[in-house]
Design an enzyme around this catalytic site. Structure first.
Site, PDB file in Angstrom:
ATOM      1  N   ASP A   1      90.315  19.498  78.460  1.00  0.00           N
ATOM      2  CA  ASP A   1      89.220  18.490  77.648  1.00  0.00           C
ATOM      3  C   ASP A   1      90.761  17.603  76.773  1.00  0.00           C
ATOM      4  O   ASP A   1      90.944  16.188  76.919  1.00  0.00           O
ATOM      5  CB  ASP A   1      88.808  18.732  76.891  1.00  0.00           C
ATOM      6  CG  ASP A   1      87.218  17.772  77.485  1.00  0.00           C
ATOM      7  OD1 ASP A   1      87.535  17.358  77.935  1.00  0.00           O
ATOM      8  OD2 ASP A   1      86.156  19.378  77.289  1.00  0.00           O
TER       9      ASP A   1
ATOM     10  N   GLN B   1      80.903  21.933  76.008  1.00  0.00           N
ATOM     11  CA  GLN B   1      80.502  20.474  75.983  1.00  0.00           C
ATOM     12  C   GLN B   1      80.853  20.122  73.873  1.00  0.00           C
ATOM     13  O   GLN B   1      79.511  21.008  73.512  1.00  0.00           O
ATOM     14  CB  GLN B   1      79.535  20.067  76.555  1.00  0.00           C
ATOM     15  CG  GLN B   1      78.662  18.743  76.677  1.00  0.00           C
ATOM     16  CD  GLN B   1      79.269  18.126  77.735  1.00  0.00           C
ATOM     17  OE1 GLN B   1      80.485  18.720  78.838  1.00  0.00           O
ATOM     18  NE2 GLN B   1      79.709  16.872  77.225  1.00  0.00           N
TER      19      GLN B   1
ATOM     20  N   LYS C   1      79.690  18.343  86.229  1.00  0.00           N
ATOM     21  CA  LYS C   1      81.135  17.955  86.026  1.00  0.00           C
ATOM     22  C   LYS C   1      81.115  19.517  86.806  1.00  0.00           C
ATOM     23  O   LYS C   1      81.798  19.272  88.132  1.00  0.00           O
ATOM     24  CB  LYS C   1      81.398  18.561  84.592  1.00  0.00           C
ATOM     25  CG  LYS C   1      81.831  17.670  83.827  1.00  0.00           C
ATOM     26  CD  LYS C   1      81.470  18.104  82.583  1.00  0.00           C
ATOM     27  CE  LYS C   1      81.904  16.570  81.109  1.00  0.00           C
ATOM     28  NZ  LYS C   1      82.071  16.915  80.138  1.00  0.00           N
TER      29      LYS C   1
HETATM   30  N1  GUN Z   1      81.369  15.023  75.171  1.00  0.00           N
HETATM   31  C1  GUN Z   1      81.341  13.645  75.206  1.00  0.00           C
HETATM   32  N2  GUN Z   1      82.295  13.554  76.460  1.00  0.00           N
HETATM   33  C2  GUN Z   1      82.786  15.161  76.575  1.00  0.00           C
HETATM   34  C3  GUN Z   1      84.201  15.018  77.005  1.00  0.00           C
HETATM   35  O1  GUN Z   1      84.819  14.663  77.489  1.00  0.00           O
HETATM   36  N3  GUN Z   1      84.186  16.454  76.831  1.00  0.00           N
HETATM   37  C4  GUN Z   1      83.710  17.224  76.616  1.00  0.00           C
HETATM   38  N4  GUN Z   1      84.083  18.627  76.449  1.00  0.00           N
HETATM   39  N5  GUN Z   1      82.561  16.823  75.652  1.00  0.00           N
HETATM   40  C5  GUN Z   1      82.248  15.757  75.704  1.00  0.00           C
END
Ligand code: GUN
Length: 291
Positions: free
Chosen positions: A121, A98, A54
């Site tokens: 998100d 995350q 990311k």
């Molecule tokens: N863990 C698994 N997928 C995601 C996501 O799209 N965003 C976040 N913050 N954590 C995750």
């Protein structure tokens, strides 16, 4: 004939170029460079990989990115304090904590503490509510990525039968909301489809899946979807990320499904890169809204 591949990596390249152009135009017009703050608690190896990807994608698009690490022993209060600091920082347009978090930290408490305007998100209840009401601020990254894969591959959703396998807050539930709603000026991505959500309690699940023109698998069980789930010619989107003997394996048994399906989005190089791409898009949107 094998299913036509929906290449998430290629589509991502095109969308990331659009985002990079959007970033450049925003900065040229005097805006602050969009900035994403990623927060990693503990040392989950899969989370490390996601966060690294990311951040790299942000930097490649001309955005700022920061990584904040907290130890696995961090308290909920420690993380709430960090989130409050990021909420207050005008250089930060997106906050990504995350998931999953260590057991002593309640995910809900953290998600609720993120400023909804920086919740790229789209996990905050305000953003979930806006999506459910048909006026989304941000679309959650994974279902947004799937919607873009369909739209940009010329696979229409209007009036189609969509079956979503899985009802999670991150994928299944918002996927259904996006694809079932009516498109409007505020919500052009809405799919206007007839959507069915199935899960482990569904009776004769393969038969329901066979009604799908578009089948979206987000169950979290490796190779769960086989040819007997698929109507001939259907588009099958694999959202699974399962680790089998250290290898990334999707929810779809591609070998079994490919001869039956019309389209197949594989794992890897399918939805995964698209999720990151849509995160960039949301972060740019936040920066533009912040001026
Ligand atoms: N863990 C698994 N997928 C995601 C996501 O799209 N965003 C976040 N913050 N954590 C995750």
């Amino acid at each position: 004939m094998p299913a036509q591949k929906i290449d998430g990596q290629e589509l991502s390249k095109a969308i990331r170029a659009e985002v990079a152009a959007g970033v450049a135009a925003h900065v040229a017009a005097g805006g602050r460079p969009p900035g994403l703050a990623a927060v990693l608690v503990g040392d989950n190896p899969a989370s490390e990989v996601y966060v690294r990807s990311k951040r790299k994608a942000c930097e490649d698009a001309g955005m700022n990115s920061w990584l904040h690490r907290l130890p696995a022993t961090a308290s909920e209060e420690d993380l709430l304090k960090l989130v409050a600091d990021l909420n207050a920082d005008p250089a930060v347009h997106g906050i990504l904590v995350q998931l999953p978090l260590p057991k002593q930290i309640r995910e809900e408490a953290i998600i609720n503490a993120i400023s909804p305007a920086k919740d790229v998100d789209a996990f905050h209840p305000q953003n979930v509510g806006l999506l459910a009401a048909g006026h989304p601020r941000y679309l959650p990254c994974t279902p947004f990525g799937v919607q873009q894969m369909l739209a940009r591959s010329g696979i229409p959703t209007i009036g189609k039968n969509v079956v979503v396998i899985g009802r999670s807050n991150i994928v299944g539930k918002p996927m259904a909301l996006i694809l079932m709603q009516k498109p409007t000026k505020d919500f052009p991505e809405a799919g206007d489809a007839t959507v069915t959500v199935v899960h482990r309690g569904t009776k004769d699940l393969p038969a329901v899946c066979r009604t799908a023109d578009i089948l979206i698998a987000a169950v979290g069980v490796a190779k769960f979807v086989t040819a007997d789930f698929v109507k001939p010619g259907a588009a099958v989107i694999d959202v699974g990320i399962n680790s089998v003997d250290g290898k990334l394996v999707g929810d779809v048994d591609a070998e079994s499904v490919s001869p039956v399906a019309g389209w197949l989005s594989p794992v890897p190089k399918g939805v995964g890169p698209m999720t990151i791409t849509m995160l960039l898009q949301n972060t740019l949107k936040s920066a533009v809204a912040a001026k």
